[in-house]
Design a protein around this motif. Structure first.
Motif, PDB file in Angstrom:
ATOM      1  N   ARG A 163       0.830  -1.191   0.000  1.00 11.95           N
ATOM      2  CA  ARG A 163       0.000   0.000   0.000  1.00 11.95           C
ATOM      3  C   ARG A 163       0.877   1.258   0.000  1.00 11.95           C
ATOM      4  O   ARG A 163       0.599   2.234  -0.698  1.00 11.95           O
ATOM      5  N   LYS A 167       1.256   4.342  -2.693  1.00 10.62           N
ATOM      6  CA  LYS A 167       1.080   5.730  -2.258  1.00 10.62           C
ATOM      7  C   LYS A 167       2.230   6.615  -2.743  1.00 10.62           C
ATOM      8  O   LYS A 167       2.012   7.712  -3.242  1.00 10.62           O
ATOM      9  N   ASN A 181      -3.593   5.760 -11.463  1.00 12.76           N
ATOM     10  CA  ASN A 181      -4.979   5.913 -10.966  1.00 12.76           C
ATOM     11  C   ASN A 181      -5.604   4.603 -10.514  1.00 12.76           C
ATOM     12  O   ASN A 181      -6.274   4.546  -9.492  1.00 12.76           O
ATOM     13  N   LYS A 184      -4.179   3.572  -7.278  1.00  8.94           N
ATOM     14  CA  LYS A 184      -4.701   4.406  -6.196  1.00  8.94           C
ATOM     15  C   LYS A 184      -6.010   3.816  -5.656  1.00  8.94           C
ATOM     16  O   LYS A 184      -6.216   3.756  -4.440  1.00  8.94           O
ATOM     17  N   VAL A 185      -6.857   3.372  -6.582  1.00  8.64           N
ATOM     18  CA  VAL A 185      -8.129   2.769  -6.181  1.00  8.64           C
ATOM     19  C   VAL A 185      -7.869   1.466  -5.420  1.00  8.64           C
ATOM     20  O   VAL A 185      -8.471   1.209  -4.376  1.00  8.64           O
ATOM     21  N   ALA A 187      -5.183   0.668  -3.736  1.00 13.43           N
ATOM     22  CA  ALA A 187      -4.579   0.966  -2.424  1.00 13.43           C
ATOM     23  C   ALA A 187      -5.647   1.304  -1.394  1.00 13.43           C
ATOM     24  O   ALA A 187      -5.510   0.968  -0.216  1.00 13.43           O
ATOM     25  N   LYS A 188      -6.718   1.976  -1.861  1.00 21.46           N
ATOM     26  CA  LYS A 188      -7.791   2.363  -0.921  1.00 21.46           C
ATOM     27  C   LYS A 188      -8.459   1.145  -0.302  1.00 21.46           C
ATOM     28  O   LYS A 188      -8.992   1.214   0.803  1.00 21.46           O
ATOM     29  N   THR A 189      -8.447   0.024  -1.034  1.00 20.88           N
ATOM     30  CA  THR A 189      -9.092  -1.183  -0.525  1.00 20.88           C
ATOM     31  C   THR A 189      -8.172  -1.968   0.410  1.00 20.88           C
ATOM     32  O   THR A 189      -8.588  -2.934   1.035  1.00 20.88           O
ATOM     33  N   ILE A 192      -4.737  -0.541   6.243  1.00 23.78           N
ATOM     34  CA  ILE A 192      -3.658   0.368   6.597  1.00 23.78           C
ATOM     35  C   ILE A 192      -2.722  -0.384   7.529  1.00 23.78           C
ATOM     36  O   ILE A 192      -3.028  -0.611   8.693  1.00 23.78           O
TER      37      ILE A 192
END
Ligand SMILES: [Zn+2]
Ligand SMILES: [Zn+2]
Ligand SMILES: [Zn+2]
Length: 249
Positions: A163, A167, A181, A184-185, A187-189, A192
């Motif tokens: 992740r 970033k 892009n 990025k999507v 990584a959001k899933t 953390i």
């Protein structure tokens, strides 16, 4: 495969790359090849170099060679277990490449090249490219953020996780292109997570605490920190000093 024949046709004289015979040379050639394959397949002519240029991506370019030499240096460093020896190798590399430390084009090239590797790894589903991405990102971040130690330490920690790698690549390429892009999507899933410097295991970030000495390294519990202290104690004070000095600037 199509990739191979394209490479032969497009960049025919790959002798330098094959002569050095490093892992990075191999991935470099395939990066150039499949990048051009992708572009001729989809957009026709406009291949994206993510903020860098075709010339810089050429296997014989100065930047590509500098990346290969760094890769070799890092491999030598992993074979040594004394810190002084590793530092000496790194110092020699920096001295030999002094002009690149402050060259923003070189920094951009490193992030662009890592972005290309990331895209070819199919969003890191192919984990085999991850070690070379991490090694080169470490170099690029170290140079780009050489006088901003808080960021540098944070970003160096970030690249310990998938992740975090995404970033960093998103941030470093977003002013040049939209190629990250999709990453990025993705990584959001992802959860953390961070890595405990003691046991090198991934944990949710909120479960990790900073070393109270340097406020940079993170541990998942007190025991892990105590066990790691014999390794960390020689650098803890130095890291803290660099961090405080640069915050004062
Ligand atoms: Zn791009
Ligand atoms: Zn731990
Ligand atoms: Zn510390």
């Amino acid at each position: 495969m199509g990739k191979k024949s394209r490479r032969t046709r497009k960049t025919g004289n790959n002798d330098a790359a094959s002569a050095t015979a490093t892992a990075i040379a191999a991935t470099t050639a395939s990066a150039t090849a499949s990048a051009s394959a992708a572009s001729s397949a989809s957009s026709g002519t406009n291949q994206c170099f993510h903020g860098s240029t075709a010339g810089k991506f050429h296997p014989k370019s100065e930047y590509m060679k500098a990346a290969q030499v760094y890769f070799d240096a890092r491999r030598q460093m992993t074979l040594l277990d004394d810190r002084d020896g590793r530092n000496a190798i790194r110092r020699i590399y920096d001295e030999d490449h002094m002009h690149l430390i402050t060259d923003p084009d070189f920094h951009r090239f490193i992030f662009a090249y890592c972005t290309q590797q990331y895209l070819e790894s199919n969003n890191l589903k192919d984990q085999s490219r991850k070690p070379s991405i991490k090694v080169l990102l470490h170099l690029g971040l170290g140079y780009r953020y050489r006088s901003a130690s808080t960021e540098r330490h944070k970003y160096h920690r970030d690249i310990l996780t998938d992740r975090g790698i995404i970033k960093v690549l998103v941030r470093e390429t977003k002013t040049h292109c939209l190629c990250m892009n999709e990453g990025k999507v993705i990584a959001k899933t992802m959860d953390i997570i961070g890595i405990c410097h003691g046991c090198q295991t991934e944990f949710p970030k909120e479960n990790l605490s900073f070393c109270s000495g340097c406020q940079v390294l993170k541990y998942h519990n007190r025991e892990c920190q105590i066990n790691h202290w014999h390794i960390h104690k020689s650098s803890c004070e130095a890291i803290a000093k660099v961090r405080i000095d640069s915050n004062r600037e």
